[in-house]
Design a protein around this motif. Structure first.
Motif, PDB file in Angstrom:
ATOM      1  N   MET A 114      -3.563  99.795  43.104  1.00 36.09           N
ATOM      2  CA  MET A 114      -2.215  99.487  43.594  1.00 36.09           C
ATOM      3  C   MET A 114      -1.225  99.927  42.525  1.00 36.09           C
ATOM      4  SD  MET A 114      -0.819  95.954  45.144  1.00 36.09           S
ATOM      5  CE  MET A 114      -0.688  94.933  43.706  1.00 36.09           C
ATOM      6  N   LEU A 115      -0.195 100.685  42.957  1.00 37.96           N
ATOM      7  CA  LEU A 115       0.821 101.164  42.033  1.00 37.96           C
ATOM      8  C   LEU A 115       2.033 100.246  42.167  1.00 37.96           C
ATOM      9  CD1 LEU A 115       1.111 103.548  40.083  1.00 37.96           C
ATOM     10  CD2 LEU A 115       2.346 104.724  41.864  1.00 37.96           C
ATOM     11  N   LEU A 116       2.520  99.693  41.016  1.00 38.61           N
ATOM     12  CA  LEU A 116       3.656  98.770  41.042  1.00 38.61           C
ATOM     13  C   LEU A 116       4.878  99.442  40.443  1.00 38.61           C
ATOM     14  CD1 LEU A 116       2.575  95.269  39.791  1.00 38.61           C
ATOM     15  CD2 LEU A 116       3.131  95.946  42.100  1.00 38.61           C
ATOM     16  N   LEU A 117       6.029  99.283  41.057  1.00 37.85           N
ATOM     17  CA  LEU A 117       7.281  99.669  40.414  1.00 37.85           C
ATOM     18  C   LEU A 117       7.800  98.404  39.735  1.00 37.85           C
ATOM     19  CD1 LEU A 117       9.536 101.887  40.203  1.00 37.85           C
ATOM     20  CD2 LEU A 117      10.725 100.502  41.872  1.00 37.85           C
ATOM     21  N   ILE A 118       8.092  98.489  38.431  1.00 38.42           N
ATOM     22  CA  ILE A 118       8.545  97.271  37.767  1.00 38.42           C
ATOM     23  C   ILE A 118      10.039  97.383  37.472  1.00 38.42           C
ATOM     24  CG2 ILE A 118       6.312  96.656  36.852  1.00 38.42           C
ATOM     25  CD1 ILE A 118       7.146  97.818  34.216  1.00 38.42           C
ATOM     26  N   PHE A 119      10.726  96.250  37.492  1.00 39.98           N
ATOM     27  CA  PHE A 119      12.170  96.230  37.215  1.00 39.98           C
ATOM     28  C   PHE A 119      12.482  94.866  36.607  1.00 39.98           C
ATOM     29  CE2 PHE A 119      11.607  94.646  41.472  1.00 39.98           C
ATOM     30  CZ  PHE A 119      12.430  93.545  41.524  1.00 39.98           C
ATOM     31  N   GLN A 120      13.752  94.689  36.213  1.00 39.96           N
ATOM     32  CA  GLN A 120      14.097  93.427  35.568  1.00 39.96           C
ATOM     33  C   GLN A 120      15.216  92.742  36.334  1.00 39.96           C
ATOM     34  OE1 GLN A 120      14.882  93.866  31.421  1.00 39.96           O
ATOM     35  NE2 GLN A 120      12.729  93.511  30.966  1.00 39.96           N
ATOM     36  N   ALA A 121      15.161  91.429  36.353  1.00 37.52           N
ATOM     37  CA  ALA A 121      16.274  90.633  36.866  1.00 37.52           C
ATOM     38  C   ALA A 121      16.443  89.505  35.850  1.00 37.52           C
ATOM     39  CB  ALA A 121      15.974  90.085  38.250  1.00 37.52           C
ATOM     40  N   GLY A 122      17.630  89.436  35.202  1.00 41.29           N
ATOM     41  CA  GLY A 122      17.784  88.501  34.072  1.00 41.29           C
ATOM     42  C   GLY A 122      16.853  88.947  32.968  1.00 41.29           C
ATOM     43  N   ASN A 123      16.002  88.031  32.431  1.00 40.10           N
ATOM     44  CA  ASN A 123      15.068  88.390  31.384  1.00 40.10           C
ATOM     45  C   ASN A 123      13.652  88.560  31.914  1.00 40.10           C
ATOM     46  OD1 ASN A 123      16.907  88.416  29.283  1.00 40.10           O
ATOM     47  ND2 ASN A 123      16.856  86.170  29.147  1.00 40.10           N
ATOM     48  N   GLN A 124      13.482  88.411  33.217  1.00 45.03           N
ATOM     49  CA  GLN A 124      12.137  88.416  33.794  1.00 45.03           C
ATOM     50  C   GLN A 124      11.829  89.790  34.383  1.00 45.03           C
ATOM     51  OE1 GLN A 124       9.622  86.165  33.785  1.00 45.03           O
ATOM     52  NE2 GLN A 124       8.542  87.858  34.753  1.00 45.03           N
ATOM     53  N   THR A 125      10.582  90.220  34.187  1.00 39.55           N
ATOM     54  CA  THR A 125      10.122  91.477  34.785  1.00 39.55           C
ATOM     55  C   THR A 125       9.447  91.168  36.126  1.00 39.55           C
ATOM     56  OG1 THR A 125       9.679  92.236  32.576  1.00 39.55           O
ATOM     57  CG2 THR A 125       8.787  93.553  34.358  1.00 39.55           C
ATOM     58  N   TYR A 126       9.825  91.944  37.135  1.00 37.16           N
ATOM     59  CA  TYR A 126       9.220  91.779  38.466  1.00 37.16           C
ATOM     60  C   TYR A 126       8.515  93.073  38.841  1.00 37.16           C
ATOM     61  CZ  TYR A 126      12.062  87.607  39.058  1.00 37.16           C
ATOM     62  OH  TYR A 126      12.613  86.393  38.915  1.00 37.16           O
ATOM     63  N   GLY A 127       7.579  92.978  39.795  1.00 37.61           N
ATOM     64  CA  GLY A 127       6.853  94.159  40.259  1.00 37.61           C
ATOM     65  C   GLY A 127       6.880  94.248  41.780  1.00 37.61           C
ATOM     66  N   LEU A 128       6.923  95.479  42.292  1.00 32.62           N
ATOM     67  CA  LEU A 128       6.996  95.698  43.743  1.00 32.62           C
ATOM     68  C   LEU A 128       5.961  96.781  44.079  1.00 32.62           C
ATOM     69  CD1 LEU A 128       8.849  94.652  45.950  1.00 32.62           C
ATOM     70  CD2 LEU A 128      10.305  96.628  45.589  1.00 32.62           C
ATOM     71  N   ASP A 129       5.148  96.548  45.103  1.00 30.18           N
ATOM     72  CA  ASP A 129       4.142  97.534  45.538  1.00 30.18           C
ATOM     73  C   ASP A 129       4.849  98.771  46.075  1.00 30.18           C
ATOM     74  OD1 ASP A 129       2.119  98.958  46.522  1.00 30.18           O
ATOM     75  OD2 ASP A 129       1.228  97.338  47.731  1.00 30.18           O
ATOM     76  N   VAL A 130       4.504  99.963  45.528  1.00 31.30           N
ATOM     77  CA  VAL A 130       5.260 101.159  45.910  1.00 31.30           C
ATOM     78  C   VAL A 130       5.028 101.525  47.363  1.00 31.30           C
ATOM     79  CG1 VAL A 130       5.202 102.081  43.602  1.00 31.30           C
ATOM     80  CG2 VAL A 130       3.465 102.786  45.226  1.00 31.30           C
ATOM     81  N   ARG A 131       4.002 100.990  47.992  1.00 28.81           N
ATOM     82  CA  ARG A 131       3.759 101.363  49.391  1.00 28.81           C
ATOM     83  C   ARG A 131       4.866 100.863  50.297  1.00 28.81           C
ATOM     84  NH1 ARG A 131      -2.417  99.591  49.392  1.00 28.81           N
ATOM     85  NH2 ARG A 131      -1.459  98.026  48.082  1.00 28.81           N
ATOM     86  N   ASN A 132       5.614  99.857  49.827  1.00 27.17           N
ATOM     87  CA  ASN A 132       6.730  99.364  50.625  1.00 27.17           C
ATOM     88  C   ASN A 132       7.968 100.240  50.466  1.00 27.17           C
ATOM     89  OD1 ASN A 132       5.403  97.000  51.483  1.00 27.17           O
ATOM     90  ND2 ASN A 132       5.679  96.143  49.446  1.00 27.17           N
ATOM     91  N   ILE A 133       7.997 101.092  49.404  1.00 26.36           N
ATOM     92  CA  ILE A 133       9.218 101.810  49.046  1.00 26.36           C
ATOM     93  C   ILE A 133       9.278 103.140  49.787  1.00 26.36           C
ATOM     94  CG2 ILE A 133      10.532 102.808  47.155  1.00 26.36           C
ATOM     95  CD1 ILE A 133       9.189 100.818  45.336  1.00 26.36           C
ATOM     96  N   ILE A 134      10.404 103.418  50.419  1.00 23.54           N
ATOM     97  CA  ILE A 134      10.604 104.719  51.064  1.00 23.54           C
ATOM     98  C   ILE A 134      11.142 105.709  50.035  1.00 23.54           C
ATOM     99  CG2 ILE A 134      11.757 105.955  52.924  1.00 23.54           C
ATOM    100  CD1 ILE A 134      12.090 103.253  54.310  1.00 23.54           C
ATOM    101  N   GLU A 135      12.115 105.254  49.246  1.00 22.30           N
ATOM    102  CA  GLU A 135      12.757 106.177  48.310  1.00 22.30           C
ATOM    103  C   GLU A 135      13.403 105.371  47.187  1.00 22.30           C
ATOM    104  OE1 GLU A 135      15.759 108.583  50.108  1.00 22.30           O
ATOM    105  OE2 GLU A 135      16.276 109.548  48.207  1.00 22.30           O
ATOM    106  N   ILE A 136      13.545 105.980  45.983  1.00 21.71           N
ATOM    107  CA  ILE A 136      14.336 105.382  44.905  1.00 21.71           C
ATOM    108  C   ILE A 136      15.533 106.298  44.711  1.00 21.71           C
ATOM    109  CG2 ILE A 136      14.382 104.646  42.534  1.00 21.71           C
ATOM    110  CD1 ILE A 136      11.425 104.331  42.641  1.00 21.71           C
ATOM    111  N   ALA A 137      16.736 105.732  44.784  1.00 24.26           N
ATOM    112  CA  ALA A 137      17.948 106.550  44.679  1.00 24.26           C
ATOM    113  C   ALA A 137      18.775 106.031  43.515  1.00 24.26           C
ATOM    114  CB  ALA A 137      18.751 106.457  45.970  1.00 24.26           C
ATOM    115  N   PRO A 138      19.679 106.885  42.962  1.00 28.16           N
ATOM    116  CA  PRO A 138      20.560 106.397  41.889  1.00 28.16           C
ATOM    117  C   PRO A 138      21.433 105.252  42.413  1.00 28.16           C
ATOM    118  CG  PRO A 138      20.715 108.775  42.119  1.00 28.16           C
ATOM    119  CD  PRO A 138      19.904 108.300  43.245  1.00 28.16           C
ATOM    120  N   CYS A 139      21.949 104.479  41.459  1.00 31.97           N
ATOM    121  CA  CYS A 139      22.756 103.317  41.865  1.00 31.97           C
ATOM    122  C   CYS A 139      23.988 103.803  42.653  1.00 31.97           C
ATOM    123  CB  CYS A 139      23.195 102.554  40.617  1.00 31.97           C
ATOM    124  SG  CYS A 139      24.174 101.124  41.004  1.00 31.97           S
ATOM    125  N   PRO A 140      24.120 103.389  43.897  1.00 28.08           N
ATOM    126  CA  PRO A 140      25.198 103.907  44.725  1.00 28.08           C
ATOM    127  C   PRO A 140      26.462 103.061  44.568  1.00 28.08           C
ATOM    128  CG  PRO A 140      23.811 102.518  46.015  1.00 28.08           C
ATOM    129  CD  PRO A 140      23.306 102.399  44.608  1.00 28.08           C
TER     130      PRO A 140
END
Lengths: 689, 153
Positions: B1-27
């Motif tokens: 399983m491939l995870l995309l990791i990101f941060q919210a506050g000081n905590q790191t979260y992970g999201l399964d990339v199979r749910n992701i359609i695309e990653i785009a720059p901050c709009p």
């Protein structure tokens, strides 16, 4: 063994089946040969027995006639009791019987017949000339030869070993037993006739002889004959031969009756030995018994022939039935085998044509052939899925295989087209990224050079500051030393103001350059950011592809490596930008505050004339301020070095990125060539859709 | 399983990339008036508009900072009635993926009713990463808000 295998490989299925059929037909042929030979032997035996019975039929009459002739001729030489006509008739009958014997006979009994006719000729030719005793001996010889002839016939024609019960017993009855009985009866008659011819009564010897014959007849021969007849009749019940059942038993009963009459007359003669009537009665009853014996013998033999003829007919019928059955079985087996062979070879030829099409790449034709439904005529009507015929399963499987192959090839063509397009897109994307990375590397080097320049400028500035400080200290000393050298102080202050102006100028140029760096770093960051985004999206796509196809793991791995490297670079750059911006901001504010202070100081120096104390105070105050500026400059120098280091790292990262991009491009090219190969391979198959 | 990791506050979260359609720059999100704080607004995406949820606001209570590493994740969101809709998520420091062995995932042990999207946790390079279940991300009140008209249609 190898040559047998080669030979077998050249045969068709039908020929192989025919060959194995031949192996099965072989034992049938062998059995048929044995059965036929068995029947033929039985028939040949029966025919020989029939031939034997023809001769045998004549023997009782011949023996009877010979005995009668001997008795009468012997008596004639002395004192005749029978007329000459009787004798002539007997001779004619014997001649006839002899001719019949010569005509009927063949095979091993010829010798006896020849000897008989030789003796008969001798009796006929030399009959009158011979003395009575020699003539009697000749007659005895003839009777013996005739008896031998009978046993020879029985031996040679296998009658004595006959396999069937009824014919065996009939033969036994009409052959040896009847001959014994007739011999005994004839002996009794001979004794009686001899006494009659000699004109005397029966004496004691005659009586005892008669008694012996009577006992032999009643005690042994007649019961044996009765037993043989009863057994034959019982055995014939199964064959149910009506003429035998009707004719033979009454004749035998008459014969037995006559023989018992003879025994009764012999007993009467014993009781009254002196009576001539008793003697003559014996002769008469014996003659009657003899006649009855002859008719019994000939009838029994002719019935025996009928039985044998029936057996021959039965055997021939059985042989024909065996032949018919065998031929019918072989024909039926051949028909079934032909049907089965056709049933197997035609569908197999169809399937072979279809698979040959597939092997030659003409999947389209095979698919059309299957769609046309030619194969349905090989399948049984109704639900073909429930049949247990292997051929049906084979055809069904091949049809399903062809359909699956067609579908599979269509899918592969589509998939390879998609993969090819993806690979091309990927290669294009990689080229773009590569160009961006090269641009980034160039920018990085520019930044590096600029920051080195900043570093050098800052160091120079520090040196200048040190000089200023020493001069300020010198000025303060001079001021403290006295007011006499005001001109010196003024010139020193002028230099200080001049140096401050130079410093302000330098700082402005630093500020400008820092602004440039900011812009360049922003551009780099944007590139790194976009590279990171691109590789993240590529990694996500690769992960999804991997779930579907599983063949792009290498691409996925490369994508992920690229994403990780650019992520580090992007984040580092973000941090470095913040650091550098802070350092530049600090430097600029320090310089500005210093510039402001210098301007204030120069105003103050311009007002030096108002009071040296003031100047001295100001000048001594200047030194710590310079110290602060110096420290700020050192900080900036350190910051610039750090930036240079970060740029170096960034340059290394860009180099790595470029390397991995080259690898990635190689992988994409490999993928493309693999897909091209696959397309070429699949293109070999012409598919329906 | 491939995870995309990101941060919210000081905590790191992970999201399964199979749910992701695309990653785009901050709009540049168009904010909606009177929207809850965790709804950043709507953006145009592939010729249409999609709602955007600010994950920093939702998970840590502070809106996402406008940095280069703050990015828009377009995910497939399954609305409870079965339809699948694209949904934008704003995430900070969404620059890295990690390969995760699913056997090393710890299932969620503490169930918090208002945080049903927590799907477990895993450890990576000494940090604890919380895993998110995309389909549980929105509270029920937001379904009505974000996908209202389509349910009628």
């Amino acid at each position: 063994m190898k040559r047998i295998n080669e030979w077998r490989a050249r045969l068709k299925i039908a020929q192989k089946l025919a060959l194995s059929g031949l192996f099965f037909a072989l034992p049938i042929a062998v059995l048929l040969t044995y059965v036929t030979r068995q029947y033929d032997r039985g028939i040949r035996n029966c025919e020989r027995e029939v031939a034997g019975t023809r001769t045998l039929e004549l023997c009782p009459t011949l023996l009877h006639d010979l005995r009668a002739l001997e008795i009468r001729e012997g008596l004639t030489t002395r004192n005749s009791i029978a007329g000459p006509n009787d004798l002539a008739e007997l001779r004619t009958r014997i001649d006839k019987t002899m001719r019949a014997l010569q005509g009927a006979e063949g095979g091993g009994t010829q010798e006896f017949v020849g000897r008989l006719s030789g003796l008969w000729r001798e009796i006929q030719e030399q009959g009158q000339a011979l003395p009575a005793q020699e003539k009697t001996a000749l007659y005895h010889q003839m009777v013996d030869t005739a008896s031998q002839l009978v046993s020879a016939i029985l031996d040679d024609s296998s009658l004595i070993l006959d396999s069937e019960l009824r014919t065996y017993y009939v033969m036994n009855l009409s052959g040896p037993l009847l001959l014994q009985a007739q011999a005994a009866v004839a002996e009794s008659e001979k004794v009686a006739l001899k006494a009659n011819a000699e004109q005397r009564l029966l004496d004691r010897r005659d009586l005892s002889q008669l008694q012996n014959q009577s006992e032999a007849l009643a005690g042994s021969i007649i019961p044996r004959m009765r037993y043989a007849l009863e057994t034959a009749v019982r055995a014939d019940k199964q064959g149910a031969n009506p003429s035998f059942q009707q004719n033979v038993p009454p004749l035998f009963e008459r014969y037995a009756e006559r023989v018992s009459d003879l025994s009764a007359s012999i007993r009467a003669a014993e009781a009254d030995a002196g009576a001539a009537s008793a003697r003559d009665r014996i002769a008469a009853t014996a003659a009657a018994a003899e006649d009855a014996g002859v008719s019994l013998g000939s009838t029994a033999v002719s019935e025996l022939r009928t039985l044998l003829a029936g057996r021959i007919a039965g055997d021939k019928r059985s042989r024909a039935v065996a032949w018919l059955m065998s031929l019918f079985c072989v024909a039926l087996a051949a028909a079934v085998m032909t049907a089965v062979t056709l049933n197997v070879t035609r569908p197999i030829n169809f399937v072979a044509a279809m698979t040959a099409d597939i092997a030659a790449g003409r999947v389209k034709e095979a698919f059309h052939r299957q769609q046309r439904g030619d194969f349905r005529r090989f399948l049984p009507r109704g639900d073909s899925a429930r049949t247990r015929d292997e051929i049906c399963h084979l055809i069904n499987s091949v049809c399903v295989m062809t359909e699956s192959l067609d579908t599979l090839l269509t899918k592969i063509v589509q998939a390879s087209n998609q993969v090819s397009a993806s690979a091309t897109q990927m290669a294009a994307a990689v080229r773009q990224v590569e160009a961006a990375v090269s641009e980034q590397a160039a920018s990085t080097e520019q930044v590096s050079a600029t920051s080195k320049e900043i570093d050098a400028t800052a160091r120079e500035f520090a040196r200048t500051m040190a000089a200023i400080t020493s001069r300020a200290e010198g000025a303060a000393g001079e001021a403290r030393g006295g007011v006499t050298n005001l001109e010196g102080i003024r010139s020193a202050l002028d230099e200080l103001i001049h140096a401050s102006a130079t410093m302000t100028q330098t700082f402005n140029s630093i500020g400008e350059r820092t602004g440039n760096i900011d812009k360049i770093i922003l551009a780099i960051t944007k590139v790194a950011n976009r590279t990171n985004l691109l590789s993240l999206n590529a990694a996500i796509e690769a992960e999804k592809e991997e779930e579907k196809a599983g063949g792009f793991s290498v691409v996925a791995l490369e994508m992920r490596r690229l994403a990780d490297q650019t992520a580090v670079a992007a984040l580092d750059i973000e941090a470095q930008i913040r650091n550098m911006q802070r350092a530049v901001r600090d430097g600029i504010s320090s310089v500005e505050s210093y510039a402001g202070q210098t301007r204030a100081k120069s105003t103050a120096v311009a007002e030096l004339s108002s009071g040296l104390e003031h100047v001295i105070e100001h000048t001594t105050q200047l030194a710590p301020e310079f110290e602060a500026v110096n420290k700020g400059m050192q900080l900036q120098s350190v910051g610039a070095s750090q930036i240079a280091e970060a740029m170096e790292q960034l340059r290394l990262a860009a180099g790595q990125t470029r390397d991995s991009l080259a690898e990635f491009r190689q992988v994409a090219a490999d993928l493309q060539s693999a897909v091209r190969d696959m397309q070429a391979e699949v293109g070999r198959f012409a598919i329906a859709s | 399983m491939l995870l995309l990791i990101f941060q919210a506050g000081n905590q790191t979260y992970g999201l399964d990339v199979r749910n992701i359609i695309e990653i785009a720059p901050c709009p540049q999100c168009t904010a909606l008036p009177h929207a809850p704080p965790c709804v950043a607004g709507i953006v145009t995406w592939r010729g249409g508009t999609i709602p955007v949820i600010d994950l920093s606001a939702l998970l840590a209570g502070a809106p996402a900072r406008s940095l280069l590493s703050t990015r828009l994740l377009v995910v497939n969101y399954s609305v409870p009635d079965g339809r699948s809709q694209p949904l934008g998520l704003l995430a900070e420091r969404a620059v890295e993926t990690i390969e995760l062995d699913e056997a090393r995932c710890e299932p969620q042990k503490v169930t918090i009713p208002d945080a049903a999207y927590l799907d477990g946790s895993t450890e990576h390079a000494g940090k604890l990463i919380l895993l998110l279940a995309v389909d549980e991300l929105l509270p029920a009140s937001l379904h009505q808000l974000l996908f209202p008209g389509k349910e009628a249609a």
